[in-house]
Each structure stands twice: as structure tokens, then as C-alpha cells.
Motif scaffolding. Structure first.
Motif, PDB file in Angstrom:
ATOM      1  N   ILE A 158       0.865  -1.186   0.000  1.00  0.00           N
ATOM      2  CA  ILE A 158       0.000   0.000   0.000  1.00  0.00           C
ATOM      3  C   ILE A 158       0.897   1.230   0.000  1.00  0.00           C
ATOM      4  CG2 ILE A 158      -1.776   1.299   1.244  1.00  0.00           C
ATOM      5  CD1 ILE A 158      -2.787  -1.379   0.158  1.00  0.00           C
ATOM      6  N   SER A 159       0.599   2.206  -0.852  1.00  0.00           N
ATOM      7  CA  SER A 159       1.453   3.388  -0.922  1.00  0.00           C
ATOM      8  C   SER A 159       0.618   4.656  -1.097  1.00  0.00           C
ATOM      9  CB  SER A 159       2.447   3.259  -2.087  1.00  0.00           C
ATOM     10  OG  SER A 159       1.757   3.248  -3.323  1.00  0.00           O
ATOM     11  N   SER A 160       1.242   5.770  -0.754  1.00  0.00           N
ATOM     12  CA  SER A 160       0.614   7.074  -0.970  1.00  0.00           C
ATOM     13  C   SER A 160       1.704   8.121  -1.133  1.00  0.00           C
ATOM     14  CB  SER A 160      -0.299   7.442   0.213  1.00  0.00           C
ATOM     15  OG  SER A 160       0.460   7.602   1.397  1.00  0.00           O
ATOM     16  N   TYR A 161       1.372   9.207  -1.820  1.00  0.00           N
ATOM     17  CA  TYR A 161       2.313  10.333  -1.883  1.00  0.00           C
ATOM     18  C   TYR A 161       1.544  11.638  -1.960  1.00  0.00           C
ATOM     19  CZ  TYR A 161       1.810  10.023  -7.061  1.00  0.00           C
ATOM     20  OH  TYR A 161       1.323   9.966  -8.351  1.00  0.00           O
ATOM     21  N   ASN A 162       2.229  12.690  -1.532  1.00  0.00           N
ATOM     22  CA  ASN A 162       1.614  14.016  -1.448  1.00  0.00           C
ATOM     23  C   ASN A 162       2.656  15.068  -1.806  1.00  0.00           C
ATOM     24  OD1 ASN A 162       0.270  16.349  -0.828  1.00  0.00           O
ATOM     25  ND2 ASN A 162       0.125  15.962   1.375  1.00  0.00           N
ATOM     26  N   PHE A 163       2.681  15.470  -3.071  1.00  0.00           N
ATOM     27  CA  PHE A 163       3.527  16.584  -3.497  1.00  0.00           C
ATOM     28  C   PHE A 163       3.029  17.126  -4.834  1.00  0.00           C
ATOM     29  CE2 PHE A 163       5.820  13.863  -6.456  1.00  0.00           C
ATOM     30  CZ  PHE A 163       5.942  12.646  -5.809  1.00  0.00           C
ATOM     31  N   ASN A 164       3.426  18.367  -5.112  1.00  0.00           N
ATOM     32  CA  ASN A 164       2.983  19.055  -6.334  1.00  0.00           C
ATOM     33  C   ASN A 164       1.461  19.054  -6.460  1.00  0.00           C
ATOM     34  OD1 ASN A 164       5.684  19.405  -6.925  1.00  0.00           O
ATOM     35  ND2 ASN A 164       5.777  17.707  -8.373  1.00  0.00           N
TER      36      ASN A 164
ATOM     37  N   PHE B 194       5.011   1.887 -10.016  1.00  0.00           N
ATOM     38  CA  PHE B 194       6.458   1.987 -10.186  1.00  0.00           C
ATOM     39  C   PHE B 194       7.167   0.881  -9.407  1.00  0.00           C
ATOM     40  CE2 PHE B 194       4.699   6.132 -11.041  1.00  0.00           C
ATOM     41  CZ  PHE B 194       5.380   6.537 -12.185  1.00  0.00           C
ATOM     42  N   LEU B 195       6.653   0.577  -8.231  1.00  0.00           N
ATOM     43  CA  LEU B 195       7.236  -0.515  -7.451  1.00  0.00           C
ATOM     44  C   LEU B 195       7.072  -1.849  -8.181  1.00  0.00           C
ATOM     45  CD1 LEU B 195       5.862   0.481  -3.941  1.00  0.00           C
ATOM     46  CD2 LEU B 195       8.276   0.471  -4.584  1.00  0.00           C
TER      47      LEU B 195
ATOM     48  N   ASN C 283       9.441  -2.060 -11.198  1.00  0.00           N
ATOM     49  CA  ASN C 283      10.866  -2.165 -10.862  1.00  0.00           C
ATOM     50  C   ASN C 283      11.187  -3.404 -10.032  1.00  0.00           C
ATOM     51  OD1 ASN C 283      11.445   0.145 -12.244  1.00  0.00           O
ATOM     52  ND2 ASN C 283      11.437   1.467 -10.458  1.00  0.00           N
ATOM     53  N   ASN C 284      10.162  -4.124  -9.601  1.00  0.00           N
ATOM     54  CA  ASN C 284      10.383  -5.351  -8.843  1.00  0.00           C
ATOM     55  C   ASN C 284      10.631  -6.509  -9.816  1.00  0.00           C
ATOM     56  OD1 ASN C 284      10.460  -7.085  -6.549  1.00  0.00           O
ATOM     57  ND2 ASN C 284       8.328  -7.640  -6.929  1.00  0.00           N
ATOM     58  N   LYS C 285      11.774  -6.441 -10.492  1.00  0.00           N
ATOM     59  CA  LYS C 285      12.063  -7.399 -11.569  1.00  0.00           C
ATOM     60  C   LYS C 285      12.697  -8.681 -11.050  1.00  0.00           C
ATOM     61  CE  LYS C 285      12.800  -3.525 -14.722  1.00  0.00           C
ATOM     62  NZ  LYS C 285      13.803  -2.744 -15.470  1.00  0.00           N
ATOM     63  N   ASN C 286      13.347  -8.599  -9.911  1.00  0.00           N
ATOM     64  CA  ASN C 286      14.067  -9.765  -9.398  1.00  0.00           C
ATOM     65  C   ASN C 286      13.111 -10.681  -8.634  1.00  0.00           C
ATOM     66  OD1 ASN C 286      15.887 -11.619  -8.459  1.00  0.00           O
ATOM     67  ND2 ASN C 286      16.941 -10.225  -7.078  1.00  0.00           N
ATOM     68  N   LYS C 287      12.670 -11.733  -9.292  1.00  0.00           N
ATOM     69  CA  LYS C 287      11.740 -12.675  -8.658  1.00  0.00           C
ATOM     70  C   LYS C 287      12.468 -13.625  -7.709  1.00  0.00           C
ATOM     71  CE  LYS C 287       8.485 -10.866 -11.108  1.00  0.00           C
ATOM     72  NZ  LYS C 287       7.573  -9.890 -10.471  1.00  0.00           N
ATOM     73  N   ASN C 288      13.775 -13.737  -7.880  1.00  0.00           N
ATOM     74  CA  ASN C 288      14.564 -14.656  -7.052  1.00  0.00           C
ATOM     75  C   ASN C 288      15.056 -13.929  -5.801  1.00  0.00           C
ATOM     76  OD1 ASN C 288      15.969 -17.002  -6.306  1.00  0.00           O
ATOM     77  ND2 ASN C 288      17.834 -16.279  -7.299  1.00  0.00           N
TER      78      ASN C 288
ATOM     79  N   SER D  18      11.378   4.375  -6.139  1.00  0.00           N
ATOM     80  CA  SER D  18      10.978   2.963  -6.056  1.00  0.00           C
ATOM     81  C   SER D  18      12.200   2.048  -5.990  1.00  0.00           C
ATOM     82  CB  SER D  18      10.074   2.586  -7.227  1.00  0.00           C
ATOM     83  OG  SER D  18      10.775   2.616  -8.452  1.00  0.00           O
ATOM     84  N   ASP D  19      13.242   2.359  -6.749  1.00  0.00           N
ATOM     85  CA  ASP D  19      14.479   1.565  -6.694  1.00  0.00           C
ATOM     86  C   ASP D  19      15.061   1.559  -5.285  1.00  0.00           C
ATOM     87  OD1 ASP D  19      14.520   0.735  -9.310  1.00  0.00           O
ATOM     88  OD2 ASP D  19      15.715   2.426 -10.015  1.00  0.00           O
ATOM     89  N   LYS D  20      15.136   2.745  -4.694  1.00  0.00           N
ATOM     90  CA  LYS D  20      15.727   2.881  -3.353  1.00  0.00           C
ATOM     91  C   LYS D  20      14.860   2.203  -2.295  1.00  0.00           C
ATOM     92  CE  LYS D  20      18.459   7.092  -4.122  1.00  0.00           C
ATOM     93  NZ  LYS D  20      18.413   7.087  -5.586  1.00  0.00           N
ATOM     94  N   VAL D  21      13.551   2.307  -2.445  1.00  0.00           N
ATOM     95  CA  VAL D  21      12.631   1.681  -1.486  1.00  0.00           C
ATOM     96  C   VAL D  21      12.754   0.159  -1.530  1.00  0.00           C
ATOM     97  CG1 VAL D  21      10.189   1.223  -1.007  1.00  0.00           C
ATOM     98  CG2 VAL D  21      10.976   3.575  -1.346  1.00  0.00           C
ATOM     99  N   LEU D  22      12.779  -0.413  -2.723  1.00  0.00           N
ATOM    100  CA  LEU D  22      12.888  -1.873  -2.859  1.00  0.00           C
ATOM    101  C   LEU D  22      14.210  -2.381  -2.301  1.00  0.00           C
ATOM    102  CD1 LEU D  22      11.357  -2.335  -6.422  1.00  0.00           C
ATOM    103  CD2 LEU D  22      10.366  -3.139  -4.275  1.00  0.00           C
TER     104      LEU D  22
END
Length: 299
Positions: free
Chosen positions: A78-84, A99-100, A103-108, A201-205
Motif C-alpha cells: 500500500i502506498s501514498s504520496y503528497n507533493f505538487n 512503479f514498485l 521495478n520489482n524485476k528480481n523474482k529470485n 521505487s528503486d531505493k525503497v525496494l
């Protein structure tokens, strides 16, 4: 393999040992080559490399390298954002989930994600207001919809005009929220919204994956034992319990203390904390109960 089960600190330690003390070939069980095509100009084949798990675990123990091979139950995202001037929750087109998921390409990997459909029913159950106010009843309802027990909530907020963002990452399970980290990201001044969300999303994952590897890491400096009673229906069931127990990687050995019909008392010697062993019981189709002592039976 090292990316999957080692955090950054232990990965560096492992690479140093591989470079100076041991050859990677020693850790390979076999190599299978299939569908070979050989021509004058090129060579094509499907190559499978199977590592020797026991040798790798022994190496980790000998050099005190902590690892995690515990695969998670799925987390609903679950995600949310608030800007602009955008306040976005489970929006079909604009959700950060998109986006998550992309970018979640690595299934392994050890941690498993489940992404909601982002349909009108999702937004009815968990509207933006209830997401950011962390309304527990709404979060429980969305978990029930997807028949899951836990979720990860990610909230992104812009904090100043210099494109600084705070990302709050929380776990919700057992009817409670628990913060697992806050990321502060400085983005490029002229970056567009799409590339910004890709970068975040990259940094979060990466953060969540490393959090999981650290949380359930097997500490090879820590050695423990517990005495349990194996309750079995018959000899075949007992054999299955022992077989499943022996698959657990942080187990050192088991010793039979007392034998009785369908009820054997066993001493289990293992590495790391008990909470990791307990989770491994569950993943090995075993039921653990603490009823005036440890009880283990098949699922």
C-alpha cells in the motif's frame, strides 16, 4: 546467490574470503548444459549452475558470516504520496505501486510482494484519507479482501523546495503499525515526476530487501538448543517430520532423548535466534506449539 541471502556487510566479508581463501568452484555442486548450439561463429546453450548448499552453509559458519534464507509470506503493498498538489493513494493510473511493481524485476528474492488491483473496490475499502490516517479497520479490511496477513505501507512526502523527500516505510500486521525505516532522498532539481518515482521505487525496494535480510539473519556466532516433543500419527509421519526438520539450514543436528509410541522427545541444536527457527518450522510444513514445552507435529 550472495545478493539473495546476504546483506551488504556480510556480502563484502564473503567476497573477501572468496577472493583470498577459497575458489568459487569448490562451492559448485554441478553444471548442467542443455540445448547446445555450436557453429563457427557462436556458441549458445542453457547453462544451469547448482551450488552445494551444505558447503556454502559450512563456509558461512566457519567464517562467521551471517545469512538469511527465510522466504517471507507475501506482503500486500500500500502506498501514498503528497507533493505538487497531488494526493495519491490507490489510484489506478497514478499510484506509486505501479512503479514498485514495474521495478520489482528480481523474482529470485527472499521477500515476496503482492500488489492490489487498484480497482474502485480497493479505493472504497481504503480511500486516501484512511491510508494516511492509518485507519486500522480499513487496513484490516483490505488484507481480508486479498486473504493476506501483513502489508507494507510506503508514504512519500515532499519536505521543501529543494526537492527533498521523506519516505516512511511501515509494516502492518497483528493489527499494529511498526515503522521499519525513514529514507531521505535528495532528487535532481529538474527531474520529472515519472523519473523521480522510478528513482524512489528503486531505493525503497533495495531498503526493504535489506531490511528483511537483516531482520531474520542467522547469527552464526550464536548457538542454541531446545528440547521438543515430536507428535506423530505413525512411523511414516515421524519420518516426514524428521526429514522436514533436517532441511532447515540453521539446524546443526537433532538428538533423540526419549522414544515412545507416536511421541518422541528430541533435542534440537541450532544457530541463531529461536524466532528464525520457529518461522522455518512453519515454512517446512511443521506446526510448533508451546504448551508447557515445545511440541512439533506435521501440518
Amino acid at each position: 546467490l550472495s545478493n539473495k541471502i546476504l546483506d551488504n556487510k556480510n556480502k563484502k566479508k564473503f567476497y573477501k574470503i572468496i577472493k583470498s581463501k577459497i575458489s568459487t568452484e569448490q562451492l559448485i555442486k554441478n553444471i548442467i548444459i542443455e540445448n547446445e548450439i555450436i557453429t563457427n561463429e557462436k556458441y549458445i546453450a542453457n547453462i544451469k549452475i547448482n551450488f552445494d548448499k551444505e558447503k556454502i552453509i559450512t563456509l558461512f559458519r566457519n567464517y562467521k558470516i551471517n545469512y538469511n534464507d527465510l522466504i517471507s509470506e507475501p506482503f500486500l503493498i500500500i502506498s501514498s504520496y503528497n507533493f505538487n498538489f497531488d494526493k495519491i493513494g490507490l489510484d489506478k493510473e497514478k499510484s506509486f505501486n505501479n512503479f514498485l511493481k514495474k521495478n520489482n524485476k528480481n523474482k529470485n528474492q527472499l521477500i515476496k510482494y503482492y500488489f492490489p488491483k487498484l480497482d474502485p473496490n480497493d479505493r472504497y475499502i481504503l480511500p486516501y484519507k484512511n491510508i494516511v490516517e492509518e485507519d486500522k479497520e480499513s487496513y484490516i479490511s483490505i488484507l481480508k479482501k486479498y486473504n493476506l496477513k501483513q502489508l507494507i505501507y510506503i508514504n512519500i512526502s515532499k519536505i521543501d523546495k529543494n526537492n527533498q523527500f521523506l519516505i516512511y516505510i511501515k509494516i502492518f500486521d497483528s493489527f499494529n503499525f511498526k515503522e521499519i525505516g525513514i529514507l531521505k532522498i535528495n532528487s535532481k532539481k529538474n527531474i520529472d515526476k515519472e523519473n523521480l518515482l522510478i528513482d524512489i521505487s528503486d531505493k525503497v525496494l533495495l531498503f526493504i530487501n535489506d531490511w528483511w535480510k537483516s531482520k531474520y539473519q542467522i547469527n552464526n556466532d550464536l548457538y542454541n538448543q531446545i528440547t521438543c516433543t515430536f507428535l506423530s500419527k505413525d512411523i511414516n509421519d515421524l519420518t516426514l517430520i524428521k526429514k522436514n526438520i533436517n532441511k532447515i539450514s540453521n539446524l546443526k543436528n537433532i538428538k533423540v532423548k526419549h522414544i515412545q509410541l507416536n511421541k518422541n522427545v528430541i533435542e534440537i541444536n541450532y544457530y541463531g535466534n529461536f524466532n528464525i527457527l520457529e518461522k522455518n518450522f512453519k515454512l517446512s510444513n511443521l506446526i510448533y506449539e508451546d504448551l508447557n514445552g515445545c511440541i512439533i507435529k506435521s501440518n
